[in-house]
Write a protein that holds these residues in place. Sequence first.
Motif, PDB file in Angstrom:
ATOM      1  N   TYR A  30       0.853  -1.184   0.000  1.00  0.00           N
ATOM      2  CA  TYR A  30       0.000   0.000   0.000  1.00  0.00           C
ATOM      3  C   TYR A  30       0.886   1.230   0.000  1.00  0.00           C
ATOM      4  O   TYR A  30       1.836   1.324   0.777  1.00  0.00           O
ATOM      5  CB  TYR A  30      -0.884  -0.048   1.240  1.00  0.00           C
ATOM      6  CG  TYR A  30      -1.863   1.063   1.394  1.00  0.00           C
ATOM      7  CD1 TYR A  30      -1.715   1.992   2.413  1.00  0.00           C
ATOM      8  CD2 TYR A  30      -2.951   1.188   0.548  1.00  0.00           C
ATOM      9  CE1 TYR A  30      -2.628   3.015   2.579  1.00  0.00           C
ATOM     10  CE2 TYR A  30      -3.862   2.208   0.708  1.00  0.00           C
ATOM     11  CZ  TYR A  30      -3.694   3.119   1.724  1.00  0.00           C
ATOM     12  OH  TYR A  30      -4.594   4.123   1.876  1.00  0.00           O
ATOM     13  N   TYR A  43       1.154  12.161   0.240  1.00  0.00           N
ATOM     14  CA  TYR A  43       0.682  13.231   1.101  1.00  0.00           C
ATOM     15  C   TYR A  43       1.224  14.560   0.596  1.00  0.00           C
ATOM     16  O   TYR A  43       2.323  14.635   0.053  1.00  0.00           O
ATOM     17  CB  TYR A  43       1.164  13.037   2.549  1.00  0.00           C
ATOM     18  CG  TYR A  43       0.388  12.035   3.358  1.00  0.00           C
ATOM     19  CD1 TYR A  43       0.770  10.695   3.406  1.00  0.00           C
ATOM     20  CD2 TYR A  43      -0.730  12.426   4.095  1.00  0.00           C
ATOM     21  CE1 TYR A  43       0.059   9.784   4.164  1.00  0.00           C
ATOM     22  CE2 TYR A  43      -1.437  11.513   4.857  1.00  0.00           C
ATOM     23  CZ  TYR A  43      -1.032  10.197   4.885  1.00  0.00           C
ATOM     24  OH  TYR A  43      -1.737   9.288   5.641  1.00  0.00           O
ATOM     25  N   GLN A  52       2.077  18.437   2.006  1.00  0.00           N
ATOM     26  CA  GLN A  52       2.248  19.230   3.213  1.00  0.00           C
ATOM     27  C   GLN A  52       2.561  20.674   2.848  1.00  0.00           C
ATOM     28  O   GLN A  52       3.631  20.985   2.321  1.00  0.00           O
ATOM     29  CB  GLN A  52       3.357  18.658   4.102  1.00  0.00           C
ATOM     30  CG  GLN A  52       3.477  19.364   5.439  1.00  0.00           C
ATOM     31  CD  GLN A  52       4.488  18.721   6.370  1.00  0.00           C
ATOM     32  OE1 GLN A  52       5.442  18.086   5.919  1.00  0.00           O
ATOM     33  NE2 GLN A  52       4.295  18.872   7.672  1.00  0.00           N
ATOM     34  N   GLY A  80       0.055  20.169   8.772  1.00  0.00           N
ATOM     35  CA  GLY A  80       0.360  18.755   8.757  1.00  0.00           C
ATOM     36  C   GLY A  80       0.128  18.168   7.380  1.00  0.00           C
ATOM     37  O   GLY A  80      -0.538  18.768   6.535  1.00  0.00           O
ATOM     38  N   PRO A  81       0.682  16.994   7.120  1.00  0.00           N
ATOM     39  CA  PRO A  81       0.471  16.345   5.818  1.00  0.00           C
ATOM     40  C   PRO A  81      -1.007  16.075   5.559  1.00  0.00           C
ATOM     41  O   PRO A  81      -1.758  15.746   6.476  1.00  0.00           O
ATOM     42  CB  PRO A  81       1.254  15.040   5.951  1.00  0.00           C
ATOM     43  CG  PRO A  81       2.266  15.297   7.017  1.00  0.00           C
ATOM     44  CD  PRO A  81       1.584  16.218   7.980  1.00  0.00           C
ATOM     45  N   PHE A 117      -3.648  13.877   3.083  1.00  0.00           N
ATOM     46  CA  PHE A 117      -3.787  12.742   2.163  1.00  0.00           C
ATOM     47  C   PHE A 117      -4.200  13.228   0.770  1.00  0.00           C
ATOM     48  O   PHE A 117      -5.084  14.066   0.621  1.00  0.00           O
ATOM     49  CB  PHE A 117      -4.849  11.795   2.729  1.00  0.00           C
ATOM     50  CG  PHE A 117      -5.225  10.650   1.828  1.00  0.00           C
ATOM     51  CD1 PHE A 117      -6.260  10.767   0.920  1.00  0.00           C
ATOM     52  CD2 PHE A 117      -4.561   9.449   1.923  1.00  0.00           C
ATOM     53  CE1 PHE A 117      -6.626   9.718   0.111  1.00  0.00           C
ATOM     54  CE2 PHE A 117      -4.915   8.379   1.120  1.00  0.00           C
ATOM     55  CZ  PHE A 117      -5.952   8.516   0.222  1.00  0.00           C
ATOM     56  N   ASP A 136      -4.040   7.232  -2.801  1.00  0.00           N
ATOM     57  CA  ASP A 136      -3.348   6.011  -2.430  1.00  0.00           C
ATOM     58  C   ASP A 136      -3.469   4.980  -3.545  1.00  0.00           C
ATOM     59  O   ASP A 136      -4.261   5.134  -4.471  1.00  0.00           O
ATOM     60  CB  ASP A 136      -3.885   5.442  -1.111  1.00  0.00           C
ATOM     61  CG  ASP A 136      -5.380   5.135  -1.174  1.00  0.00           C
ATOM     62  OD1 ASP A 136      -5.939   4.770  -0.123  1.00  0.00           O
ATOM     63  OD2 ASP A 136      -5.993   5.270  -2.262  1.00  0.00           O
ATOM     64  N   PHE A 193       5.098  14.006  -0.009  1.00  0.00           N
ATOM     65  CA  PHE A 193       5.720  12.819   0.572  1.00  0.00           C
ATOM     66  C   PHE A 193       5.056  11.565   0.028  1.00  0.00           C
ATOM     67  O   PHE A 193       3.824  11.506  -0.076  1.00  0.00           O
ATOM     68  CB  PHE A 193       5.541  12.796   2.099  1.00  0.00           C
ATOM     69  CG  PHE A 193       6.263  13.870   2.831  1.00  0.00           C
ATOM     70  CD1 PHE A 193       5.623  15.050   3.181  1.00  0.00           C
ATOM     71  CD2 PHE A 193       7.586  13.704   3.210  1.00  0.00           C
ATOM     72  CE1 PHE A 193       6.279  16.041   3.878  1.00  0.00           C
ATOM     73  CE2 PHE A 193       8.253  14.686   3.908  1.00  0.00           C
ATOM     74  CZ  PHE A 193       7.595  15.864   4.234  1.00  0.00           C
ATOM     75  N   ASN A 199       3.152   1.296   3.246  1.00  0.00           N
ATOM     76  CA  ASN A 199       2.709   0.436   4.331  1.00  0.00           C
ATOM     77  C   ASN A 199       3.205  -0.951   4.020  1.00  0.00           C
ATOM     78  O   ASN A 199       2.937  -1.490   2.942  1.00  0.00           O
ATOM     79  CB  ASN A 199       1.184   0.454   4.430  1.00  0.00           C
ATOM     80  CG  ASN A 199       0.665  -0.529   5.449  1.00  0.00           C
ATOM     81  OD1 ASN A 199       0.469  -1.689   5.140  1.00  0.00           O
ATOM     82  ND2 ASN A 199       0.475  -0.059   6.649  1.00  0.00           N
ATOM     83  N   LYS A 204       1.651   0.835  10.305  1.00  0.00           N
ATOM     84  CA  LYS A 204       2.857   1.642  10.218  1.00  0.00           C
ATOM     85  C   LYS A 204       3.099   2.126   8.800  1.00  0.00           C
ATOM     86  O   LYS A 204       3.042   1.362   7.855  1.00  0.00           O
ATOM     87  CB  LYS A 204       4.069   0.849  10.696  1.00  0.00           C
ATOM     88  CG  LYS A 204       4.156   0.706  12.200  1.00  0.00           C
ATOM     89  CD  LYS A 204       5.471   0.084  12.591  1.00  0.00           C
ATOM     90  CE  LYS A 204       5.593  -0.006  14.097  1.00  0.00           C
ATOM     91  NZ  LYS A 204       6.865  -0.606  14.516  1.00  0.00           N
ATOM     92  N   LEU A 205       3.360   3.409   8.697  1.00  0.00           N
ATOM     93  CA  LEU A 205       3.737   4.004   7.431  1.00  0.00           C
ATOM     94  C   LEU A 205       5.192   4.437   7.499  1.00  0.00           C
ATOM     95  O   LEU A 205       5.637   4.978   8.500  1.00  0.00           O
ATOM     96  CB  LEU A 205       2.866   5.223   7.124  1.00  0.00           C
ATOM     97  CG  LEU A 205       1.368   4.976   6.891  1.00  0.00           C
ATOM     98  CD1 LEU A 205       0.644   6.302   6.699  1.00  0.00           C
ATOM     99  CD2 LEU A 205       1.159   4.071   5.693  1.00  0.00           C
ATOM    100  N   PHE A 245       7.768   6.951   5.650  1.00  0.00           N
ATOM    101  CA  PHE A 245       7.710   8.126   4.781  1.00  0.00           C
ATOM    102  C   PHE A 245       9.048   8.401   4.123  1.00  0.00           C
ATOM    103  O   PHE A 245      10.111   8.201   4.719  1.00  0.00           O
ATOM    104  CB  PHE A 245       7.307   9.357   5.598  1.00  0.00           C
ATOM    105  CG  PHE A 245       5.867   9.396   6.005  1.00  0.00           C
ATOM    106  CD1 PHE A 245       5.431   8.692   7.113  1.00  0.00           C
ATOM    107  CD2 PHE A 245       4.952  10.137   5.280  1.00  0.00           C
ATOM    108  CE1 PHE A 245       4.107   8.723   7.499  1.00  0.00           C
ATOM    109  CE2 PHE A 245       3.616  10.184   5.660  1.00  0.00           C
ATOM    110  CZ  PHE A 245       3.190   9.464   6.771  1.00  0.00           C
ATOM    111  N   GLY A 246       8.987   8.916   2.890  1.00  0.00           N
ATOM    112  CA  GLY A 246      10.164   9.442   2.235  1.00  0.00           C
ATOM    113  C   GLY A 246      10.466  10.835   2.759  1.00  0.00           C
ATOM    114  O   GLY A 246       9.721  11.380   3.576  1.00  0.00           O
ATOM    115  N   LYS A 247      11.564  11.417   2.262  1.00  0.00           N
ATOM    116  CA  LYS A 247      11.986  12.719   2.757  1.00  0.00           C
ATOM    117  C   LYS A 247      11.192  13.870   2.175  1.00  0.00           C
ATOM    118  O   LYS A 247      11.185  14.970   2.713  1.00  0.00           O
ATOM    119  CB  LYS A 247      13.473  12.928   2.489  1.00  0.00           C
ATOM    120  CG  LYS A 247      14.370  11.997   3.299  1.00  0.00           C
ATOM    121  CD  LYS A 247      15.822  12.326   3.105  1.00  0.00           C
ATOM    122  CE  LYS A 247      16.700  11.418   3.977  1.00  0.00           C
ATOM    123  NZ  LYS A 247      18.138  11.738   3.814  1.00  0.00           N
TER     124      LYS A 247
END
Lengths: 115, 116
Positions: free
Chosen positions: B32, B36, B38, B43-44, B46, B49, B89, B93, B103-104, B106-108
């Motif tokens: 998955y 996101y 930001q 905050g990020p 959605f 997906d 971002f 998952n 848990k996700l 995340f990339g930078k």
Amino acid sequence: GAGVSQSPSNKVTEKGKDVELRCDPISGHTALYWYRQSLGQGLEFLIYFQGNSAPDKSGLPSDRFSAERTGGSVSTLTIQRTQQEDSAVYLCASSLVGAPSYEQYFGPGTRLTVT
Amino acid sequence: GESVGLHLPTLSVQEGDNSIINCAYSNSASDYFIWYKQESGKGPQFIIDIRSNMDKRQGQRVTVLLNKTVKHLSLQIAATQPGDSAVYFCAENKGQGGGSNYKLTFGKGTLLTVNP
């Protein structure tokens, strides 16, 4: 409806002091997450709460970090004896458990600066 | 090790152009993926997906493409607008099941700047 809220929005503290950061999740969301976002970096998972289950604390960077979630709603992230490397934006998110999209709704974050 | 990263840290486009933001992932077990957005001081949020059994998914002005062969994910934004300026971002998952499928990773992030 109201989204995830966090307080304070900004916090400046002296090295060695303790700080408490607050998160109010979306009503009805049983899952709550804390992340840390350092400058120019992605989100680092810290801790996860789900209902009455034991929280997943695997992301906490040291024993100076702790979090509680009272009554299955509001959560507090506590950092003891803050260090300069703790400076970051601390983000809280909430979600429905088993949501089809695993979608997490994020708050605006608390920007912590340790001087 | 397992990681989610981005090819380009910054992207500057002209208003009206299409934008493509790329992301590489290393865990083939991930089932998955999420994008996101930001904006500064927020905050990020959605965007869209996609599950690993899909190659493409479209939303409003956005399309996510998943290439499992090369473990590559991209976000395409059509007719980019100034309001699209933000950090984007990707997150994965790992679908570990049990109690850890929330848990996700995340990339930078990629900073997208839209020039009027």
